[in-house]
Structures are given as structure tokens and as C-alpha cells.
Design a protein around this motif. Structure first.
Motif, short mmCIF file in Angstrom:
data_model
loop_
_atom_site.label_atom_id
_atom_site.label_comp_id
_atom_site.label_asym_id
_atom_site.label_seq_id
_atom_site.Cartn_x
_atom_site.Cartn_y
_atom_site.Cartn_z
N UNK A 158 0.99 -0.95 0.34
CA UNK A 158 0.04 -0.40 -0.15
C UNK A 158 0.93 1.21 -0.40
N UNK A 159 1.02 2.47 -1.03
CA UNK A 159 0.92 3.27 -1.04
C UNK A 159 0.69 4.84 -0.53
N UNK A 160 0.79 5.18 1.02
CA UNK A 160 -0.16 6.19 1.21
C UNK A 160 0.19 7.48 1.25
N UNK A 161 -0.43 8.27 0.51
CA UNK A 161 -0.08 9.21 -0.34
C UNK A 161 -0.97 10.55 0.48
N UNK A 162 -0.42 11.45 1.14
CA UNK A 162 -1.00 12.25 1.76
C UNK A 162 -0.76 13.42 1.32
N UNK A 163 -1.27 14.28 0.95
CA UNK A 163 -1.26 16.12 0.35
C UNK A 163 -1.42 17.01 1.62
N UNK A 164 -0.61 18.11 2.31
CA UNK A 164 -0.44 18.52 3.59
C UNK A 164 -0.92 19.99 3.23
N UNK A 165 -1.70 20.02 2.01
CA UNK A 165 -1.30 21.50 2.21
C UNK A 165 -3.16 22.12 1.97
N UNK A 166 -3.48 23.18 1.65
CA UNK A 166 -4.54 24.06 1.11
C UNK A 166 -4.39 23.58 -0.13
N UNK A 167 -3.75 23.47 -1.06
CA UNK A 167 -4.06 23.69 -2.36
C UNK A 167 -4.40 22.36 -3.01
N UNK A 168 -5.00 21.66 -4.47
CA UNK A 168 -4.80 21.11 -5.13
C UNK A 168 -3.78 20.44 -4.91
N UNK A 169 -2.73 18.82 -5.19
CA UNK A 169 -1.54 18.44 -6.28
C UNK A 169 -1.69 17.71 -7.16
N UNK A 170 -1.16 17.49 -8.21
CA UNK A 170 -1.08 16.65 -8.86
C UNK A 170 -0.09 15.72 -8.46
N UNK A 171 -0.79 14.56 -8.46
CA UNK A 171 0.50 13.19 -8.34
C UNK A 171 0.62 11.89 -9.85
N UNK A 172 1.72 11.91 -10.41
CA UNK A 172 1.79 11.24 -11.07
C UNK A 172 2.21 9.57 -10.95
N UNK A 173 1.05 8.44 -10.77
CA UNK A 173 1.37 7.36 -10.50
C UNK A 173 2.64 6.40 -10.83
N UNK A 174 2.67 7.15 -12.02
CA UNK A 174 4.37 6.94 -11.97
C UNK A 174 5.61 7.27 -11.19
N UNK A 175 5.15 8.17 -10.67
CA UNK A 175 6.33 8.04 -9.38
C UNK A 175 5.73 7.57 -8.58
N UNK A 176 5.03 6.47 -8.65
CA UNK A 176 5.06 5.53 -7.30
C UNK A 176 5.95 4.01 -7.80
N UNK A 177 6.09 3.73 -9.10
CA UNK A 177 6.36 2.65 -9.44
C UNK A 177 5.78 1.49 -9.28
N UNK A 178 4.12 1.81 -9.76
CA UNK A 178 3.57 -0.01 -9.55
C UNK A 178 4.19 -0.58 -9.99
#
Length: 583
Positions: free
Chosen positions: A524-544
């Protein structure tokens, strides 16, 4: 019956070794026999296999016996009703904070360790909670109430008690003694033998016990046996780091203190296998870690640094300090684990942030929490100065906004804090007022003039039930979502307390880490946006792994395109896993 007269008893030999170190001028073998006699109704057994101590289904609730009150039932009975009706199996263990008669500090100045405070209920209600959940209880081991019989006997010069209290001379070198309070260390006390100066680490109503006397240790082993008889299976050794005193030193974490913890571990391992020990040492991280010992002290230690670092990250949007700390945290030794928590009955301790957050970052944190209605408690340093000791605030209100001020993201920010906590290596522990999204109790502070009362609200049972059934209530919203996520967590093997954990190096303001089950069947990849703005996450950065089907366990969203770019909402948490939860 336990072996008391055979020289080849393994527990006798081990106890004699501990006792010989602690009391070199006493007969260690005779003392070992006295210890064994205390547990003479229990069979000497082999300790449980380490893999049976806990699992991903374990989750702890921390509460006072009277955090919920009702005019028609004893508080412990009301607490049990709340657990059965609302919490159910979301949690596996309950820590009922000190439930004995007390004179101050909301239970931590114990008058009589053998009784349940009649204002809360009685032993039968303690045992009933223990029938449904693993029960954790405090052993307030460093000090006793000045209203206790032991202290009264000390003043009169009679036993038990005359030799139980820690004294010091005014001329002793106490300059290095570490204190959590700004009050004077020594309390002048008139006794039958003249004026004495009693050691008081915490307050003058909490007089320290003298463990250089083996009879004091034996008294506490009797208390442990009594609690075992009433169903307690997790013991929290309160303020144990201060236990052994030696003028000219810091009087913290002395070798004898660690030896006492080892001795208690030996006793519980042999006579009550499966019993867990947790040490309460609210100190800098490197000191706290020493209480694992060589896997022969605490089974569990508090992850004290988590709370201030996590709150700092959520208030600032910065993750560098949180990541740096997490990358330096060693995996718990085999047979040990961490207790992760973000709030407690005391507050957010700042000593564990020393060396992790700069003075400037700590000051910003203090100022922000004050703006959100929080208070600050200090401690005295060796040079006579004062430093921030803890932030006194309800966690829900501590996260009203950011360093920029209040905003509309309080609920999301708060849920993010709890979701991070429950996904980390270790066992999650929820303070009842976090589970219920209780705000600052300013009236409690005004009534008691005690900063810590801000996070010790007493809910009216009828009002709490109304709030939890009202879909428009923030308490309903938070409680419902937290218990849903806890339920998801309990089904996911990578959240075993000892499952593998690695910090992921995603860009700020993401705080992310990877967990893998002990059998390597699920990640399980636990990803948390710790900010008050929308953030882009590239799934490729997780190496699924391309051959697996991935989805977010929290939202249920499937990820068929592993090169997709996700828009992660403010304070959104993702548990991206490659296997559906168990039914």
C-alpha cells in the motif's frame, strides 16, 4: 502454583540477576523468592511467540473513566455503553487513564492503588470492560499522592511508608536534575523525625517514591498482580524515566531504571504471557528508543515525536522535518513496536521535537496554536530558564487552519492527521476527544485554572448520542469517517505493526510512504496532501507493478492507467493498494 523452592527455576535465576543489580547489598535470591510468592497463584509459563502479540486489527482508544458522564449510571458503565453501542470492534484495546482515588493531576496523584475511585464505579465495571476489550491501565510508579496512607505513615515514621519516600538534602547537587515542571524540586515536610525535604519531580502533591528500598518495588509488583486479576493485560509505566534518583546526575533513564523495567518484563512474561508493557517517556527521540532495551524492556514505546512534527507539517504545508524524522526512525526490533498517537490527555509534547524542529519553527507552531485558542506549558531548564514543554489544545481545534489563519479545511486537515497516524508502522491510538472531534474546553480551563483541562472535556452522554446521530454534526461526520477508515485498515495486511515501511521522496507538500505485508503479498502506497491546495500526483512516480490491479482503498477509485495524473484534493489521503480488502 509457581515454583518457589527450586534453585533451577528459570524465572528465579533471572529475577535474582535483576535484583542483584538493583540491590547489591541485599540477598537477591531471597528477594527473588518474595517476588515469585507474590504471583504464587499463577503458573510459570513460557512467553508467547512474538508473532502473536499484535496484528493490523489492533487499535487503541485512550480515555478517562469519566470522559462521558450520565446522571443515571456510573461513568465506567457509561463508557462501556459508548464502547458497545458506537465504537464496537473499531478498536481492540481501551486505555482507561488512572481510575484510582486521587488528589490532583486528574488521577496521576494516586491515593490508593488498590481501589477504584467510587466516583467512577468499581472493580466489577473495570473487569466488564476487560471482558470485551484488551484493557490498558496506568502504573503511576514514580510518585504517590501526599494524601496517601504511605505518605501519612512516612510523616509518622511507621511502616509501610516510613522508608518509601525519596528524600534529599538541601546541600545535594541537584543542578542537573531534569524536570517537567517549573515548581521547586524539594518540599519541606515535618515528620516525627524532624524537618525533611521530600523529592517532588512533578508537584508538591506528588511525592516521589524511593526505589532504592526493595520493599517499594515489591509493593508495585503486588499492584500489578491485583490489576492482572481484574483483567488488565497492558501496563503503562507512567513517568518511568524519572524513577531512580542519584544526586549529581540528571536522574533520568539511569541504569537502575532500565533494570526495573526489565524485571517487570520478566515477571509478566513468565506469569502472564501476552501481557504488554509500554513505557511513558516523553523525552527526545533518541532517549525514548532506549526503552526497547535488547528486546527485554518495553514491548511498546510511544512515538512521541510524531504529534508535534505532524501538526507542524499540516499547519505549514512543509514535510521536510516529518520526512527527515521518519527516515531516521529505525524499524522496531522484533517483538517490539511503536504506539502512534497525535493527541493525549496531556497535550502535544514539545520535548520530543527538540533537535528535530528549529527554535524558529517551534515558535511559529506555538504562536499558531495560541491563535486557535490553545495554551502553552513550560518546564524549567538546568540553567534556571524555561522552555516550552507542551501545547495544551484539542487537536481538532489545533487544526482549524494553517500558519496563515483559519480556513474551511478543518475537518479534512484533521482527518488527514489521523489517517497518517493510523497508516504508520506501529499500533494506532486515538484519544477519545480526537475520535469525537471535541473542541477546546475553555470553560474547563477557566474552572480549574489548569491548561491541560482544555483537552479533558466531559461529554454528557445524552448530548453525545444526539450529536453522533445527527448527520449534520461535525462529531457525527468525523467519528463516522474515522471508524470507517479504521475498519479498512484492520483488513489490510500491510498495516501490521511490524510490516515493512519506506519513506517515499515525492515533492512537497506530499508526505508519502510505502508499506508491505510481512508475507509480501500486498503493498500500500500511503500518499497524503499536507496542503490547502490541489496537488498533481503522477502515478508513475510510485512505480506501481504493472501486472497488478491498483485502487485507492479509502475512496474505492480504481487506477487502470498507471501513468495517470491525479488531482489530489487539499488534505486528501490515498491508500493505493494492489489487493482488495478482505470481506
Amino acid at each position: 502454583m509457581a515454583s518457589t523452592d527450586t534453585d533451577d527455576s528459570p524465572v528465579r535465576a533471572q529475577l535474582a540477576q535483576h535484583l542483584g543489580f538493583l540491590y547489591p547489598d541485599s540477598n537477591a535470591e531471597r528477594l527473588a523468592d518474595q517476588v515469585i510468592a507474590i504471583f504464587d497463584h499463577l503458573e510459570e509459563q513460557r512467553p508467547l511467540p512474538l508473532h502473536q502479540l499484535w496484528s493490523q486489527q489492533d487499535c487503541l482508544l485512550i480515555t478517562y473513566g469519566d470522559s462521558i458522564v450520565d446522571d443515571h449510571s456510573a461513568p465506567l458503565e457509561t463508557l462501556h455503553s459508548f464502547l458497545k453501542q458506537h465504537v464496537k470492534d473499531s478498536i481492540s484495546a481501551v486505555h482507561v487513564l488512572p481510575f484510582c482515588p486521587f488528589s490532583s493531576d486528574d488521577g496521576f496523584a494516586v491515593i490508593d492503588y488498590t481501589q477504584v475511585n467510587p466516583k467512577l464505579g468499581d472493580w466489577s465495571e473495570i473487569s466488564q470492560i476487560a471482558d470485551d476489550y484488551r484493557l490498558m491501565a496506568d502504573i503511576v510508579i514514580n510518585h504517590v499522592s501526599s494524601e496517601s496512607q504511605w505518605f501519612e505513615n512516612y510523616r509518622k515514621g511507621v511502616e509501610p511508608g516510613a522508608s518509601y519516600i525519596m528524600e534529599a538534602n538541601v546541600g545535594d547537587d541537584l543542578s542537573e536534575v531534569v524536570r517537567p515542571r517549573a515548581s521547586s524540586l524539594l518540599r519541606p515536610t515535618e515528620t516525627s523525625d524532624g524537618l525533611k525535604h521530600v523529592w517532588c519531580t512533578f508537584s508538591h502533591d506528588q511525592v516521589d517514591l524511593d526505589f532504592r528500598n526493595p520493599q517499594v518495588l515489591l509493593e508495585f509488583l503486588k499492584i500489578i498482580r491485583l490489576y492482572l486479576e481484574h483483567g488488565v493485560s497492558i501496563f503503562r509505566l507512567d513517568a518511568v524515566g524519572f524513577l531512580w534518583k542519584q544526586p549529581g546526575t540528571t536522574c533520568m533513564h539511569l541504569p537502575q531504571t532500565h533494570e526495573v523495567v526489565k524485571l517487570i518484563r520478566t515477571v509478566t512474561d513468565f506469569f502472564a504471557p501476552g501481557t504488554l508493557l509500554i513505557t511513558e517517556t516523553n523525552v527526545p527521540n533518541h532517549e525514548n528508543l532506549t526503552y526497547f532495551g535488547n528486546r527485554n524492556e518495553a514491548h511498546v514505546i510511544y512515538n512521541f515525536s510524531l504529534a508535534p512534527l505532524l501538526v507542524h507539517s499540516l499547519l505549514t504545508g512543509k514535510t521536510e522535518y516529518l520526512k527527515r524524522w521518519m527516515m531516521t526512525m529505525p524499524p522496531a526490533p522484533v517483538g517490539c513496536t511503536y504506539l502512534n498517537f497525535t493527541a493525549s490527555h496531556d497535550g502535544i509534547g514539545m520535548r520530543p521535537a527538540e533537535g528535530l524542529l528549529s527554535d524558529e519553527e517551534q515558535l511559529q507552531l506555538v504562536e499558531t496554536v495560541r491563535r486557535f485558542g490553545g495554551r502553552v506549558s513550560t518546564r524549567r531548564t538546568a540553567d534556571g530558564g524555561e522552555r516550552v514543554y507542551e501545547l495544551n489544545v484539542a487537536l481538532f481545534d489545533a487544526l482549524r487552519g494553517t500558519v496563515k489563519g483559519e480556513d474551511p479545511w478543518q475537518v479534512e486537515r484533521f482527518l488527514c492527521s489521523q489517517t497518517v497516524m493510523m497508516a504508520l508502522e506501529g499500533i494506532p491510538a486515538f484519544y477519545i476527544h480526537s475520535l469525537l472531534a471535541t473542541p477546546n474546553d475553555q470553560a474547563g480551563v477557566e474552572a480549574t485554572q489548569i491548561n491541560r483541562a482544555i483537552n479533558r472535556h466531559k461529554w454528557d452522554w445524552q448530548e453525545l448520542q444526539r450529536q453522533l446521530s445527527d448527520e449534520g454534526s461535525v462529531h457525527h461526520q468525523v467519528f463516522g469517517e474515522l471508524t470507517r477508515r479504521i475498519s479498512l485498515r484492520r483488513q489490510m495486511l500491510p498495516f501490521h505493526p511490524n510490516a515493512t515501511q519506506f519513506t517515499l521522496q515525492l515533492h512537497d507538500p506530499f508526505f508519502a510512504f510505502w508499506r508491505q505485508s510481512t508475507d509480501r503479498s500486498q503493498s500500500v502506497f500511503c500518499v497524503n496532501n499536507m496542503s490547502d491546495t490541489v496537488q498533481e500526483l503522477r502515478l508513475s512516480d510510485l512505480n506501481l507493478i504493472a501486472m497488478d490491479a491498483w485502487h485507492d482503498a479509502i475512496s474505492g477509485t480504481r487506477f487502470d492507467d498507471q501513468n495517470a495524473v491525479l488531482n489530489v484534493a487539499p488534505y486528501q489521503s490515498l491508500w493505493i493498494t494492489n489487493r482488495p480488502a478482505s470481506p
